[in-house]
Design a protein around this motif. Structure first.
Motif, PDB file in Angstrom:
ATOM      1  N   UNK A 212      37.971  26.617  42.327  1.00  0.00           N
ATOM      2  CA  UNK A 212      38.338  27.478  41.224  1.00  0.00           C
ATOM      3  C   UNK A 212      37.509  28.706  41.074  1.00  0.00           C
ATOM      4  N   UNK A 213      36.451  28.702  41.505  1.00  0.00           N
ATOM      5  CA  UNK A 213      35.680  29.896  41.500  1.00  0.00           C
ATOM      6  C   UNK A 213      36.164  31.071  42.521  1.00  0.00           C
ATOM      7  N   UNK A 214      36.331  30.406  43.606  1.00  0.00           N
ATOM      8  CA  UNK A 214      36.742  31.198  45.010  1.00  0.00           C
ATOM      9  C   UNK A 214      37.934  32.080  44.596  1.00  0.00           C
ATOM     10  N   UNK A 215      39.125  31.116  43.958  1.00  0.00           N
ATOM     11  CA  UNK A 215      40.204  31.912  43.803  1.00  0.00           C
ATOM     12  C   UNK A 215      40.386  32.821  42.741  1.00  0.00           C
ATOM     13  N   UNK A 216      39.424  32.626  41.809  1.00  0.00           N
ATOM     14  CA  UNK A 216      39.300  33.700  40.636  1.00  0.00           C
ATOM     15  C   UNK A 216      38.482  34.758  41.392  1.00  0.00           C
ATOM     16  N   UNK A 217      37.517  34.913  42.094  1.00  0.00           N
ATOM     17  CA  UNK A 217      36.978  36.024  42.901  1.00  0.00           C
ATOM     18  C   UNK A 217      37.875  36.794  43.433  1.00  0.00           C
ATOM     19  N   UNK A 218      38.705  35.921  44.427  1.00  0.00           N
ATOM     20  CA  UNK A 218      39.843  36.419  45.154  1.00  0.00           C
ATOM     21  C   UNK A 218      40.799  37.439  44.418  1.00  0.00           C
ATOM     22  N   UNK A 219      41.144  36.826  43.243  1.00  0.00           N
ATOM     23  CA  UNK A 219      42.376  37.232  42.429  1.00  0.00           C
ATOM     24  C   UNK A 219      41.656  38.712  42.110  1.00  0.00           C
ATOM     25  N   UNK A 220      40.336  38.720  41.574  1.00  0.00           N
ATOM     26  CA  UNK A 220      39.771  39.795  41.037  1.00  0.00           C
ATOM     27  C   UNK A 220      39.811  41.029  42.032  1.00  0.00           C
ATOM     28  N   UNK A 221      39.279  40.537  43.351  1.00  0.00           N
ATOM     29  CA  UNK A 221      39.193  41.594  44.432  1.00  0.00           C
ATOM     30  C   UNK A 221      40.400  42.251  44.834  1.00  0.00           C
ATOM     31  N   UNK A 222      41.608  41.278  44.866  1.00  0.00           N
ATOM     32  CA  UNK A 222      42.985  41.882  45.506  1.00  0.00           C
ATOM     33  C   UNK A 222      43.571  42.511  44.380  1.00  0.00           C
ATOM     34  N   UNK A 223      43.001  42.422  43.190  1.00  0.00           N
ATOM     35  CA  UNK A 223      43.762  43.164  41.994  1.00  0.00           C
ATOM     36  C   UNK A 223      43.522  44.603  42.163  1.00  0.00           C
ATOM     37  N   UNK A 224      42.405  45.124  43.243  1.00  0.00           N
ATOM     38  CA  UNK A 224      42.341  46.661  43.008  1.00  0.00           C
ATOM     39  C   UNK A 224      42.899  47.145  44.346  1.00  0.00           C
ATOM     40  N   UNK A 225      43.551  46.188  45.258  1.00  0.00           N
ATOM     41  CA  UNK A 225      44.194  46.845  46.428  1.00  0.00           C
ATOM     42  C   UNK A 225      45.377  47.833  46.183  1.00  0.00           C
TER      43      UNK A 225
ATOM     44  N   UNK B 182      45.314  50.032  44.068  1.00  0.00           N
ATOM     45  CA  UNK B 182      45.058  51.431  43.860  1.00  0.00           C
ATOM     46  C   UNK B 182      44.523  52.273  45.101  1.00  0.00           C
ATOM     47  N   UNK B 183      44.448  51.370  45.969  1.00  0.00           N
ATOM     48  CA  UNK B 183      43.948  52.202  47.248  1.00  0.00           C
ATOM     49  C   UNK B 183      45.102  52.137  48.484  1.00  0.00           C
ATOM     50  N   UNK B 184      46.217  51.549  48.048  1.00  0.00           N
ATOM     51  CA  UNK B 184      47.462  51.510  48.956  1.00  0.00           C
ATOM     52  C   UNK B 184      47.120  50.330  50.125  1.00  0.00           C
ATOM     53  N   UNK B 185      46.523  49.451  49.759  1.00  0.00           N
ATOM     54  CA  UNK B 185      45.871  48.317  50.754  1.00  0.00           C
ATOM     55  C   UNK B 185      46.940  47.123  50.414  1.00  0.00           C
ATOM     56  N   UNK B 186      47.318  46.376  51.513  1.00  0.00           N
ATOM     57  CA  UNK B 186      47.853  45.056  51.401  1.00  0.00           C
ATOM     58  C   UNK B 186      46.441  43.902  51.376  1.00  0.00           C
ATOM     59  N   UNK B 187      46.916  42.863  50.908  1.00  0.00           N
ATOM     60  CA  UNK B 187      45.719  41.939  50.861  1.00  0.00           C
ATOM     61  C   UNK B 187      45.207  41.498  52.039  1.00  0.00           C
TER      62      UNK B 187
END
Length: 220
Positions: free
Chosen positions: A62-75, A77-82
């Motif tokens: 649960x913690x890991x997926x929450x952190x992953x979603x937060x980090x990937x939500x910024x991709x 803006x930088x034109x990056x894929x997950x």
């Protein structure tokens, strides 16, 4: 946007259920083995091990997926894929999730004094496990790319282009080539010429109107 979030929620739910079941099954197996080795009641050991492992696995995922979603939500803006930030995102998310989970469960099991040791130990374990998994995955990918050299060059070009495009979308400038610049310049010059022609025609019309008014006043 709503569909993408719904799909992400479904994926998180699948990972949570799957991870909890795998952790529970692993914990129950280890508990059963310990019960046999210690000549203790196997069912109680298996149940205790499965319950504890399930609780840890559910909290960790649960913690890991929450952190992953937060980090990937910024991709975006930088034109990056997950896939381009997958390794570093997973390493960071697993480490923090392991530290959080270890600290919380240690506090529940042994009290506040066990929080620092539990946080460090489980964070290090999660970091090491994720690092080994990422290394193994990267080794497998390198083998695939080595067998297909053309594929490696194509992926490198795509990654460079996507990173550059993302940065230029964030910065207050836009990339343009010579042909595009010349096209924009011609369009701007054409608009200026049309505006100038319209102003000249308007001035000529007003001049003729004023001359006509003068003639009419003299003849009357």
């Amino acid at each position: 946007m709503a569909d993408s979030w719904n799909n992400a929620d479904k994926e998180v739910g699948k990972h949570l259920v799957k991870g909890t079941l795998i952790a529970g099954a692993t914990g129950a197996t280890v508990g059963a083995v310990l019960g046999i080795m210690r000549q203790q009641p196997v069912p109680s050991y298996a149940f205790s091990g499965g319950l504890n492992a399930s609780l840890f696995g559910m909290t960790f995922i649960a913690f890991r997926e929450s952190f992953l979603r937060f980090q990937r939500s910024k991709n975006p803006y930088f034109g990056l894929k997950d896939s381009q930030t997958l390794a570093i995102d997973e390493l960071w998310s697993s480490t923090v999730a392991g530290a959080f989970t270890g600290g919380i469960l240690s506090a529940l099991a042994r009290g506040p004094k066990a929080v620092p040791s539990g946080t460090f130990m489980f964070g290090a374990m999660a970091c090491g496990g994720q690092w080994i998994y990422s290394k193994a995955s990267r080794y497998r990918q390198s083998k695939i790319l080595a067998a297909n050299p053309d594929l490696e060059s194509i992926l490198q070009e795509k990654n460079k282009d996507s990173v550059g495009t993302g940065l230029l979308n964030v910065l207050p400038v836009h990339r343009t080539d010579v042909d595009d610049y010349e096209t924009r310049l011609r369009t701007k010059l054409r608009n200026i010429e049309l505006e100038q022609k319209m102003l000249e025609e308007e001035a000529l019309r007003r001049k003729r109107a004023a001359t006509q008014v003068t003639i009419d006043s003299k003849t009357s």
